[in-house]
Design a protein around this motif. Structure first.
Motif, short mmCIF file in Angstrom:
data_model
loop_
_atom_site.label_atom_id
_atom_site.label_comp_id
_atom_site.label_asym_id
_atom_site.label_seq_id
_atom_site.Cartn_x
_atom_site.Cartn_y
_atom_site.Cartn_z
N VAL A 102 1.59 8.90 0.37
CA VAL A 102 2.49 8.09 1.21
C VAL A 102 2.30 6.61 0.89
CG1 VAL A 102 3.01 7.36 3.58
CG2 VAL A 102 2.63 9.79 3.08
N VAL A 103 1.06 6.17 0.80
CA VAL A 103 0.78 4.75 0.50
C VAL A 103 1.38 4.39 -0.85
CG1 VAL A 103 -1.06 3.10 -0.06
CG2 VAL A 103 -1.29 4.59 1.94
N ARG A 104 1.09 5.18 -1.87
CA ARG A 104 1.58 4.89 -3.22
C ARG A 104 3.10 4.92 -3.29
NH1 ARG A 104 0.62 9.71 -6.65
NH2 ARG A 104 2.53 10.31 -5.60
N ASN A 105 3.71 5.97 -2.74
CA ASN A 105 5.16 6.12 -2.82
C ASN A 105 5.90 5.00 -2.10
OD1 ASN A 105 4.65 8.46 -4.23
ND2 ASN A 105 5.39 9.85 -2.65
N LEU A 106 5.44 4.66 -0.89
CA LEU A 106 6.13 3.61 -0.14
C LEU A 106 5.87 2.24 -0.75
CD1 LEU A 106 5.79 4.84 3.56
CD2 LEU A 106 7.77 5.00 2.02
N TYR A 107 4.69 2.04 -1.31
CA TYR A 107 4.40 0.77 -2.00
C TYR A 107 5.37 0.59 -3.17
CZ TYR A 107 1.96 -2.71 -4.82
OH TYR A 107 1.66 -3.83 -5.57
N GLN A 108 5.49 1.63 -3.98
CA GLN A 108 6.37 1.54 -5.15
C GLN A 108 7.84 1.45 -4.74
OE1 GLN A 108 5.39 4.63 -8.01
NE2 GLN A 108 3.24 4.01 -8.04
N ARG A 109 8.22 2.14 -3.70
CA ARG A 109 9.61 2.07 -3.23
C ARG A 109 9.92 0.65 -2.74
NH1 ARG A 109 13.72 5.31 -2.49
NH2 ARG A 109 15.29 4.69 -0.99
N ASN A 110 8.97 0.04 -2.06
CA ASN A 110 9.16 -1.32 -1.54
C ASN A 110 9.32 -2.32 -2.69
OD1 ASN A 110 9.27 -3.15 0.76
ND2 ASN A 110 7.32 -3.93 -0.01
N LYS A 111 8.78 -2.02 -3.85
CA LYS A 111 8.93 -2.91 -5.01
C LYS A 111 10.37 -2.88 -5.54
CE LYS A 111 4.83 -4.63 -5.58
NZ LYS A 111 4.59 -6.05 -5.56
N LYS A 112 11.07 -1.74 -5.31
CA LYS A 112 12.46 -1.60 -5.76
C LYS A 112 13.44 -2.07 -4.69
CE LYS A 112 11.40 2.65 -8.24
NZ LYS A 112 11.60 4.08 -8.18
N LYS A 113 13.15 -1.66 -3.45
CA LYS A 113 14.06 -1.94 -2.34
C LYS A 113 13.22 -2.06 -1.07
CE LYS A 113 18.06 -0.01 0.01
NZ LYS A 113 18.87 1.16 0.24
#
Length: 185
Positions: free
Chosen positions: A106-117
Motif C-alpha cells: 500500500v505504501v509503495r503503490n500509493l507513493y508511486q501513484r502520487n508521483k503520477k497524479k
C-alpha cells in the motif's frame, strides 16, 4: 499464545506490548484477555485471547521480513484499479490484514501513484496510516527512532522511484529509436 512482554501488531491500531493477561468476566462470561498498550496512540486495548488470531493479532515481524519489505518498497507498484473507490477499499483491506507485506505494498503503490497524479484526501490519509504502521513496527523491532526508520523508508521509496523512471526513460528512448529506424527504412 502470546506472553506478557511480547511485542505485537494489532491491525489498524498499530504495534504495542502485552502488559498483562487478565481473566475478566464480561456479560457473565469469564475469559482471558490480552491487555495491550499501544504507545503511539497512548491507548490500552483489551483483546480476548481466544479471538486474538481472528482479530489479526500477531507478533512483530522478523528482521528477514523487514529486509524483504524494504526491497518491496523499491519495486514497481502492482496493478491497481483505476476507480479510486475500488482502489481505496482494496488498500484498506490490505491494511486491515495486518500483514507487513500488504502494508508495504500500500505504501509503495500509493507513493508511486502520487508521483503520477495527486492522491485524493482519503487515499492520502490511507497512505499516512499505512506508512505509520510500517514505521512503528520496524522501529520497535529494530529499536530505532521513528525518525530514523522514516528516513530509511523514504530513501527506499525514492530509490525505487528513480529506478522506475530510468527504466521508463530507456523504454521511451528505445521506442523512439525504433520509430526513427522504421521511418528511415
Amino acid at each position: 499464545m502470546h506472553s506478557v512482554g511480547d511485542k505485537v501488531v494489532y491491525p489498524i491500531h498499530g504495534v504495542g506490548m502485552i502488559n498483562e493477561i487478565e481473566k475478566k468476566t464480561i456479560l457473565g462470561e469469564e475469559q482471558l484477555y490480552y491487555m495491550i498498550y499501544i504507545s503511539t496512540t497512548d491507548m490500552n486495548v483489551m483483546i480476548p485471547v481466544d479471538k486474538s488470531e481472528e482479530l489479526g493479532l500477531r507478533s512483530i515481524v522478523s528482521n528477514k521480513d523487514i529486509e524483504k519489505s524494504m526491497k518491496m518498497l523499491m519495486d514497481k507498484s502492482s496493478q491497481m484499479h483505476d476507480d479510486w473507490k475500488v482502489r481505496f477499499n482494496d488498500n484498506k483491506e490490505k491494511i486491515k490484514s495486518g500483514s507487513i507485506f500488504e502494508i508495504t505494498e500500500v505504501v509503495r503503490n500509493l507513493y508511486q501513484r502520487n508521483k503520477k497524479k495527486e492522491l485524493s484526501s482519503s487515499e492520502k490519509k490511507l497512505y499516512e496510516t499505512a506508512y505509520q504502521l510500517l514505521v512503528e513496527e520496524i522501529s520497535l523491532k529494530k529499536n530505532k527512532s521513528h525518525e530514523n526508520i522514516q528516513n530509511v523508508i523514504s530513501e527506499k521509496l525514492e530509490e525505487g522511484q528513480l529506478k522506475i523512471e530510468k527504466i521508463q526513460a530507456k523504454i521511451k528512448n528505445d521506442t523512439q529509436d525504433d520509430s526513427q529506424d522504421n521511418a528511415a527504412k
